[in-house]
Design a protein around this motif. Structure first.
Motif, PDB file in Angstrom:
ATOM      1  N   GLY A 124      56.201  73.620  57.966  1.00 32.47           N
ATOM      2  CA  GLY A 124      55.857  73.012  56.689  1.00 32.47           C
ATOM      3  C   GLY A 124      57.064  72.883  55.777  1.00 32.47           C
ATOM      4  N   ARG A 125      56.836  72.399  54.572  1.00 33.84           N
ATOM      5  CA  ARG A 125      57.918  72.219  53.608  1.00 33.84           C
ATOM      6  C   ARG A 125      58.260  73.543  52.940  1.00 33.84           C
ATOM      7  N   LEU A 126      59.534  73.686  52.597  1.00 36.84           N
ATOM      8  CA  LEU A 126      60.019  74.927  51.999  1.00 36.84           C
ATOM      9  C   LEU A 126      61.051  74.584  50.939  1.00 36.84           C
ATOM     10  N   ALA A 127      60.816  75.047  49.718  1.00 38.79           N
ATOM     11  CA  ALA A 127      61.782  74.856  48.635  1.00 38.79           C
ATOM     12  C   ALA A 127      62.751  76.037  48.601  1.00 38.79           C
ATOM     13  N   TYR A 128      63.964  75.792  48.138  1.00 44.83           N
ATOM     14  CA  TYR A 128      64.963  76.859  48.093  1.00 44.83           C
ATOM     15  C   TYR A 128      65.845  76.706  46.869  1.00 44.83           C
ATOM     16  N   GLY A 129      66.417  77.850  46.458  1.00 43.48           N
ATOM     17  CA  GLY A 129      67.447  77.821  45.425  1.00 43.48           C
ATOM     18  C   GLY A 129      68.795  77.449  46.016  1.00 43.48           C
ATOM     19  N   ALA A 130      69.079  77.972  47.206  1.00 43.44           N
ATOM     20  CA  ALA A 130      70.304  77.639  47.939  1.00 43.44           C
ATOM     21  C   ALA A 130      70.010  77.759  49.425  1.00 43.44           C
ATOM     22  N   MET A 131      70.722  76.965  50.218  1.00 43.38           N
ATOM     23  CA  MET A 131      70.520  76.962  51.666  1.00 43.38           C
ATOM     24  C   MET A 131      71.866  77.050  52.366  1.00 43.38           C
ATOM     25  N   ALA A 132      71.949  77.914  53.381  1.00 43.15           N
ATOM     26  CA  ALA A 132      73.146  78.015  54.208  1.00 43.15           C
ATOM     27  C   ALA A 132      72.803  77.567  55.624  1.00 43.15           C
ATOM     28  N   ASN A 133      73.504  76.567  56.095  1.00 40.83           N
ATOM     29  CA  ASN A 133      73.323  76.036  57.445  1.00 40.83           C
ATOM     30  C   ASN A 133      74.284  76.769  58.370  1.00 40.83           C
ATOM     31  N   ALA A 134      73.744  77.713  59.152  1.00 37.11           N
ATOM     32  CA  ALA A 134      74.539  78.474  60.123  1.00 37.11           C
ATOM     33  C   ALA A 134      73.923  78.305  61.501  1.00 37.11           C
ATOM     34  N   SER A 135      73.602  77.054  61.834  1.00 40.23           N
ATOM     35  CA  SER A 135      72.818  76.790  63.044  1.00 40.23           C
ATOM     36  C   SER A 135      73.660  76.471  64.271  1.00 40.23           C
ATOM     37  N   GLY A 136      74.939  76.891  64.266  1.00 42.19           N
ATOM     38  CA  GLY A 136      75.751  76.847  65.482  1.00 42.19           C
ATOM     39  C   GLY A 136      75.911  75.468  66.077  1.00 42.19           C
ATOM     40  N   ALA A 137      75.446  75.305  67.309  1.00 35.98           N
ATOM     41  CA  ALA A 137      75.605  74.038  68.017  1.00 35.98           C
ATOM     42  C   ALA A 137      74.781  72.918  67.408  1.00 35.98           C
ATOM     43  N   HIS A 138      73.885  73.247  66.488  1.00 43.10           N
ATOM     44  CA  HIS A 138      73.074  72.230  65.814  1.00 43.10           C
ATOM     45  C   HIS A 138      73.501  72.031  64.356  1.00 43.10           C
ATOM     46  N   ALA A 139      74.576  72.718  63.939  1.00 43.37           N
ATOM     47  CA  ALA A 139      74.972  72.678  62.534  1.00 43.37           C
ATOM     48  C   ALA A 139      75.413  71.289  62.091  1.00 43.37           C
ATOM     49  N   ASP A 140      76.081  70.542  62.982  1.00 43.55           N
ATOM     50  CA  ASP A 140      76.525  69.209  62.576  1.00 43.55           C
ATOM     51  C   ASP A 140      75.335  68.285  62.362  1.00 43.55           C
ATOM     52  N   ARG A 141      74.296  68.412  63.203  1.00 42.81           N
ATOM     53  CA  ARG A 141      73.094  67.596  63.042  1.00 42.81           C
ATOM     54  C   ARG A 141      72.450  67.831  61.680  1.00 42.81           C
ATOM     55  N   LEU A 142      72.274  69.099  61.312  1.00 50.88           N
ATOM     56  CA  LEU A 142      71.638  69.413  60.033  1.00 50.88           C
ATOM     57  C   LEU A 142      72.525  68.960  58.880  1.00 50.88           C
ATOM     58  N   ALA A 143      73.833  69.161  59.005  1.00 53.95           N
ATOM     59  CA  ALA A 143      74.743  68.699  57.950  1.00 53.95           C
ATOM     60  C   ALA A 143      74.646  67.186  57.774  1.00 53.95           C
ATOM     61  N   HIS A 144      74.589  66.450  58.885  1.00 51.12           N
ATOM     62  CA  HIS A 144      74.493  64.988  58.805  1.00 51.12           C
ATOM     63  C   HIS A 144      73.209  64.566  58.077  1.00 51.12           C
ATOM     64  N   ALA A 145      72.126  65.311  58.284  1.00 52.54           N
ATOM     65  CA  ALA A 145      70.867  64.982  57.615  1.00 52.54           C
ATOM     66  C   ALA A 145      70.999  65.088  56.101  1.00 52.54           C
ATOM     67  N   PHE A 146      71.955  65.910  55.650  1.00 48.20           N
ATOM     68  CA  PHE A 146      72.230  66.054  54.216  1.00 48.20           C
ATOM     69  C   PHE A 146      73.372  65.135  53.770  1.00 48.20           C
ATOM     70  N   GLY A 147      73.882  64.313  54.688  1.00 51.92           N
ATOM     71  CA  GLY A 147      74.992  63.428  54.341  1.00 51.92           C
ATOM     72  C   GLY A 147      76.335  64.122  54.305  1.00 51.92           C
ATOM     73  N   LYS A 148      76.457  65.279  54.963  1.00 54.27           N
ATOM     74  CA  LYS A 148      77.700  66.049  54.964  1.00 54.27           C
ATOM     75  C   LYS A 148      78.272  66.132  56.383  1.00 54.27           C
ATOM     76  N   GLY A 149      79.577  66.366  56.460  1.00 56.38           N
ATOM     77  CA  GLY A 149      80.236  66.541  57.744  1.00 56.38           C
ATOM     78  C   GLY A 149      80.146  65.330  58.641  1.00 56.38           C
ATOM     79  N   LEU A 150      80.085  64.142  58.056  1.00 55.06           N
ATOM     80  CA  LEU A 150      79.851  62.941  58.862  1.00 55.06           C
ATOM     81  C   LEU A 150      81.029  62.580  59.756  1.00 55.06           C
ATOM     82  N   ARG A 151      82.198  63.112  59.454  1.00 55.32           N
ATOM     83  CA  ARG A 151      83.359  62.810  60.309  1.00 55.32           C
ATOM     84  C   ARG A 151      83.401  63.712  61.541  1.00 55.32           C
ATOM     85  N   TYR A 152      82.485  64.687  61.615  1.00 50.51           N
ATOM     86  CA  TYR A 152      82.491  65.640  62.724  1.00 50.51           C
ATOM     87  C   TYR A 152      81.287  65.433  63.631  1.00 50.51           C
ATOM     88  N   MET A 153      81.530  65.448  64.938  1.00 49.83           N
ATOM     89  CA  MET A 153      80.470  65.329  65.931  1.00 49.83           C
ATOM     90  C   MET A 153      80.696  66.384  67.013  1.00 49.83           C
TER      91      MET A 153
END
Length: 402
Positions: free
Chosen positions: A187-216
């Protein structure tokens, strides 16, 4: 919609050490993990070696955090009574042509503050009686070995006992569902701050936020073998080759685990999936795009091309064995057994430069921190990285004063 003060995505070593640091500062933390236990991927599948600050470019985040992380992790294991072998490591040469590379590595290690010494062949025999070198070798007494899964279990227990953290397993994070909220499988989850430490999937999650787009991600598969018990005496601690300084890989090496087993590996074979541990296991719809990235790198990067041409041969036993046999005396093919141990290195590529990224990377959004390219020595460095990452998280909007 549920609300959490701070959400950490990923219960690998970076996520758990960061959560522990945040809790120590009084924050309340929710850790989300897509698997059913901590560290099911890179954090729990590595060799358990605590590196000692030898290899990394001066001034890099890897260099700054490795040696300090080694000391913190060793202290943590002693304090918790976790398995720890402070057995040291030697780095050996295979031929005279490698001696300049060995001396350059020694100078780099000294400049980083590592405790290392140059030893001759007779001194090497005192440290590792069966190790083979030409002329000189590096001795690193601070290199140690832990049980990664035991460390992860200890951190999980720390978070449980704090009563300020919760880990929810089997929850996938798909991406943002709006400002300050996540779309998850629960389900949906609101947060005050979020840290993406998802390892081999971290670039995917970053891209969903519009970040790290130069990295694949361009994943590399690390396969291991092991010595039969009767041959385990050939290695006391760890025996490594001099690495190629142009690549981020250390080469096939020997490591005695905290339980007395001696592993050989890992390889660095280009993989076709973020969890492609077997020949076909872990392949998914992303495989064609990973293959395309590999092809682009092969065409443009001499470093990647060298790795791609040499490493896949190590699927074949004779090539794997040939690499290993150069490091120790009296190794027989019958001494080397198969092992189910395998891992994926979550290596990022800078698509603007068509080059492998050689350091840790972080990017931030309005209330998000993305930890990218958490490659070796991330496990070793994690406890030293955690304070700086926690500073970033607590400085994000919505988490001040946590």
């Amino acid at each position: 919609m549920e609300t959490a003060e701070i959400v950490v995505v990923g219960a690998g070593i970076i996520g758990l050490t960061l959560a522990r640091e945040l809790v120590a500062r009084g924050a309340r933390v929710l850790v989300l993990e897509k698997e059913g236990a901590p560290g099911r991927h890179a954090s729990g599948r590595n060799s358990g070696v605590l590196h000692a600050g030898i290899y990394y470019a001066p001034g890099s985040a890897r260099a700054r955090s490795c040696l300090a992380g080694n000391r913190l992790m060793r202290a943590y294991c002693r304090e918790r009574g976790l398995p720890l072998e402070e057995s040291g490591k030697v780095i050996v040469t295979k031929c005279h042509e490698e001696l300049p590379r060995l001396h350059a590595l020694f100078e780099r290690a000294q400049s980083a503050g590592a405790s290392v010494s140059l030893v001759d062949e007779s001194e090497l025999r005192e440290i590792e009686p069966h190790a083979r070198t030409v002329g000189r070798a590096i001795h690193s007494p601070l290199t140690a070995v832990v049980d990664p899964k035991a460390v992860l279990a200890g951190l999980r227990d720390d978070l449980r006992q704090s009563r300020r953290a919760e880990i929810r397993f089997n929850v996938r994070v798909h991406g943002p569902s709006g400002p300050g909220s996540l779309d998850t499988s629960a389900g949906r989850l609101a947060y005050g701050a979020m840290a993406n430490a998802s390892g081999a999937h971290a670039d995917r999650l970053a891209h969903a936020f519009g970040k790290g787009l130069r990295y694949m991600l361009v994943p590399f598969k690390g396969l291991y073998r092991k010595l039969r018990p009767q041959a385990a005496h050939l290695v006391r601690g760890s025996v490594y080759p001099v690495p190629d300084p142009a690549t981020p890989f250390l080469g096939v090496h020997f490591t005695r685990s905290v339980y007395g087993e001696v592993y050989l590996g890992p390889t660095a074979i280009p993989a076709l999936g973020r969890e492609n541990y077997g020949l076909l296991k872990g392949l998914d719809a992303e495989a064609p795009s990973i293959l395309w990235r590999d092809a682009m790198l092969f065409a443009s990067s001499p470093v990647f091309r060298r790795v791609a041409l040499s490493e896949p041969r190590k699927y074949l036993f004779k090539h794997f064995f040939a690499d290993a046999a150069r490091l120790v005396d009296a190794l027989d093919p019958a001494d080397v057994l198969p092992s189910p141990k395998a891992g994926i290195r979550p290596q990022l590529v800078d698509v603007e430069q068509n080059a492998m990224v050689m350091d840790f990377v972080t990017e931030t959004g309005p209330a998000e921190l993305h930890v990218l390219n958490a490659i070796s020595p991330a496990f070793t460095a994690s406890m030293a990285m955690a304070p700086g990452l926690a500073d970033s998280v607590l400085g994000l909007s919505g988490s001040a004063g946590a």
